[in-house]
Design a protein around this motif. Sequence first.
Motif, PDB file in Angstrom:
ATOM      1  N   LYS A  44       0.747  -1.307  -0.214  1.00 21.75           N
ATOM      2  CA  LYS A  44       0.159   0.210  -0.274  1.00 21.75           C
ATOM      3  C   LYS A  44       0.799   1.083  -0.237  1.00 21.75           C
ATOM      4  O   LYS A  44       0.887   2.078  -1.179  1.00 21.75           O
ATOM      5  N   TYR A  48       1.234   3.955  -3.938  1.00 19.32           N
ATOM      6  CA  TYR A  48       1.964   5.845  -3.838  1.00 19.32           C
ATOM      7  C   TYR A  48       3.074   6.298  -3.858  1.00 19.32           C
ATOM      8  O   TYR A  48       3.214   7.394  -4.631  1.00 19.32           O
ATOM      9  N   LEU A  97      -2.094   2.414  -7.973  1.00 14.51           N
ATOM     10  CA  LEU A  97      -2.342   4.424  -7.930  1.00 14.51           C
ATOM     11  C   LEU A  97      -1.986   4.547  -9.868  1.00 14.51           C
ATOM     12  O   LEU A  97      -2.694   5.228 -10.418  1.00 14.51           O
ATOM     13  N   ARG A 101      -4.260   6.626 -11.961  1.00  9.26           N
ATOM     14  CA  ARG A 101      -4.146   7.848 -12.557  1.00  9.26           C
ATOM     15  C   ARG A 101      -4.051   8.579 -13.774  1.00  9.26           C
ATOM     16  O   ARG A 101      -3.661   9.198 -14.823  1.00  9.26           O
ATOM     17  N   TRP A 155      -8.987   2.334  -1.759  1.00 13.54           N
ATOM     18  CA  TRP A 155      -7.749   2.822  -1.761  1.00 13.54           C
ATOM     19  C   TRP A 155      -7.611   4.573  -1.945  1.00 13.54           C
ATOM     20  O   TRP A 155      -8.766   4.255  -2.901  1.00 13.54           O
ATOM     21  N   ASP A 157      -7.140   8.490  -3.147  1.00 15.69           N
ATOM     22  CA  ASP A 157      -6.076   8.779  -3.905  1.00 15.69           C
ATOM     23  C   ASP A 157      -5.194   9.356  -3.942  1.00 15.69           C
ATOM     24  O   ASP A 157      -4.473   9.348  -4.418  1.00 15.69           O
ATOM     25  N   ASP A 158      -4.739  10.132  -2.166  1.00 16.37           N
ATOM     26  CA  ASP A 158      -4.001  10.340  -1.790  1.00 16.37           C
ATOM     27  C   ASP A 158      -3.729   9.745  -0.464  1.00 16.37           C
ATOM     28  O   ASP A 158      -4.511   9.159   0.562  1.00 16.37           O
ATOM     29  N   LEU A 159      -2.729   9.229   0.255  1.00 21.36           N
ATOM     30  CA  LEU A 159      -2.608   8.359   1.050  1.00 21.36           C
ATOM     31  C   LEU A 159      -2.087   9.975   2.229  1.00 21.36           C
ATOM     32  O   LEU A 159      -0.872   9.269   2.349  1.00 21.36           O
ATOM     33  N   VAL A 163       4.998   7.233   3.603  1.00 20.43           N
ATOM     34  CA  VAL A 163       5.321   5.968   2.661  1.00 20.43           C
ATOM     35  C   VAL A 163       6.844   5.624   2.724  1.00 20.43           C
ATOM     36  O   VAL A 163       6.405   4.172   1.926  1.00 20.43           O
ATOM     37  N   GLY A 174       2.269   9.522   1.131  1.00 22.74           N
ATOM     38  CA  GLY A 174       1.319   9.450  -0.294  1.00 22.74           C
ATOM     39  C   GLY A 174       0.287  10.222  -0.928  1.00 22.74           C
ATOM     40  O   GLY A 174      -0.506  10.294  -1.530  1.00 22.74           O
ATOM     41  N   ARG A 176      -0.136  14.102  -2.833  1.00 19.22           N
ATOM     42  CA  ARG A 176       0.560  15.092  -3.842  1.00 19.22           C
ATOM     43  C   ARG A 176      -0.216  17.036  -3.197  1.00 19.22           C
ATOM     44  O   ARG A 176      -0.765  17.038  -3.247  1.00 19.22           O
ATOM     45  N   LEU A 216       5.645  14.724  -3.698  1.00 20.56           N
ATOM     46  CA  LEU A 216       5.466  14.613  -2.346  1.00 20.56           C
ATOM     47  C   LEU A 216       5.079  15.090  -1.789  1.00 20.56           C
ATOM     48  O   LEU A 216       6.054  16.361  -1.479  1.00 20.56           O
TER      49      LEU A 216
END
Lengths: 242, 242, 242
Positions: A44, A48, A97, A101, A155, A157-159, A163, A174, A176, A216
Amino acid sequence: MIVLFTDFGLEGPYTGQVKAVLHREAPGVPVIDLFSDAPAGRPKPSAYLLAAYAEWFPPGTVVLAVIDPGVGSARAPLVVEAEGRWYVGPDNGLFELVTRRAARPQSWEISSFPVALSASFHGRDLFAPVAGRLARGELPSGPPRTAESGRRADWPDDLAEIVYIDRYGNAMTGVRADCLPSEARIGVPGRELERARTFSDVPVGEAFWYANSNGLVEIAVNRGHAANALGLAIGDAVAVLG
Amino acid sequence: MIVLFTDFGLEGPYTGQVKAVLHREAPGVPVIDLFSDAPAGRPKPSAYLLAAYAEWFPPGTVVLAVIDPGVGSARAPLVVEAEGRWYVGPDNGLFELVTRRAARPQSWEISSFPVALSASFHGRDLFAPVAGRLARGELPSGPPRTAESGRRADWPDDLAEIVYIDRYGNAMTGVRADCLPSEARIGVPGRELERARTFSDVPVGEAFWYANSNGLVEIAVNRGHAANALGLAIGDAVAVLG
Amino acid sequence: MIVLFTDFGLEGPYTGQVKAVLHREAPGVPVIDLFSDAPAGRPKPSAYLLAAYAEWFPPGTVVLAVIDPGVGSARAPLVVEAEGRWYVGPDNGLFELVTRRAARPQSWEISSFPVALSASFHGRDLFAPVAGRLARGELPSGPPRTAESGRRADWPDDLAEIVYIDRYGNAMTGVRADCLPSEARIGVPGRELERARTFSDVPVGEAFWYANSNGLVEIAVNRGHAANALGLAIGDAVAVLG
């Protein structure tokens, strides 16, 4: 160009054997070590990290990505094409991801297995030969992926988690950075961090966040070790404030 | 040949991205990792280490050297030519010793900046493209360096400090061994060390100093970890005795 | 192809300088880092690790193997040919197993020394030039090895000890798995481990042994760090329980 994204490390035998296969299958193609210390056994956060870093490479790049805690189990082996880049590795969420994307992603199951397939090192025996053949121009030969076992629709779109922690102690999330307002703050336990442009824009010893060189949100301390100073580890949640 | 001297490490994303740029700018030119664990963020010990190790490489070698704690600040980016070798990196003292020890050194400021210049990764975005162009035979295009901001006239010719500790625990100093009489002793806290030719010339467990394979005074213990045994860290002073 | 098997690490100066010599002597020949973290200064466990991993490479491969605690002492420098592979390194037992397991091994002493031979870095100054010349097709030029100083007739055919711990914590032994009955158990202090096919065949957290991807008996924990969990270090004895 073939790019390696793994948790294999460089000093032990794993990356070297993968490169030997790549040299055999695609002689003369440069092989780049992008990450050999991606989050070990954790698809996971790796997914990202991979999505942020792979897009820096030009179309046509073949990314051999192996974070594969389930090696030898039923998870499918996969080829993905996304934005002109090829990805080879296990279908365990690692490509969620880059797939999500992309405008028109395609994926294929790898259905042709080598005779000599170890139970524990598919990076060398299964994925590297496929990556090598893609790098020398062959197209994927397996059936289109139908089972969606490796997709992870749940999950985000952004974590909003750590990471990766680099050797300086900088902690990547994770998220952006260009998805955030410029005045956003990042919350970590007991602290809220302001944005800065880069290290030298804040006093020595001060913690901040910034958009790192691959886009990031990264938490850092000027001339300090942010992860130690703030007690951050891979998988820890952060808060995006405002 | 392009030689890398950095504190980027190999397993994370930094060295790999630099190499991807070098492959793009100078295809087919071998890239050698000399140090990827030079003293992190510390140009002074790094400058002595660089000077000792770079001179082992033949004229024409391009050395991409990035120890750059001030990345994104006002320090100039630089190209230096010294004894036929090219150096590319930040003007923060890192090239003081290669410059000082050369007969007719030349230096140029890098004045042409890429459109896509991150604030934190000039090794990839600014220095690597310049190194690649030098490696394929282009000459520096910037103005001669006029500002002498990066010169460090107050630094000594040899640095009586620990500048590097290798994976075995051997502690290199910034002192050239051939500047010392053969009977010289090296003082560390609580101890004076005699010279030996190499490890196997002293009993197991004994500390000594010797001229290492690149000419630096190095403190070692036969089949032991000198830095741990003697409590040495980068930046610690040593005494040159008689 | 030239394969490196050393305890030099990758981030410091040693492997990079060796590769610079190999590029000079054998331009265009791929160089693979197999192990750069082989058991430091310990030829015995290294010899079993080398024998297991070298045989994965095709005939014609040149293996530069340097685990050399006696560098600068009287131990001879050696070239060995075994099963079509070439080995270059010190005659300190490191090649005992590749020699013993080969049908018609040959060995030569290296008798021609470079003018610039450091006392402490024969990997760069002595062994790498020889490996480079073998890789470009030259035959060994030294006299056949007559002194048998480097043979170790008293070492067992398989070594029931830990010989390597990888970055995940898996502990390799020097025992070839295909020499054991499939129901064999491996004893470590306080435990007896059963065999499994691979990680995902046992519950998370469970210790087991399996035949690793190069044929060695390896002790592992599914999604855990076996060496820490079981208290294992290089050189520790294990018991093979029939």
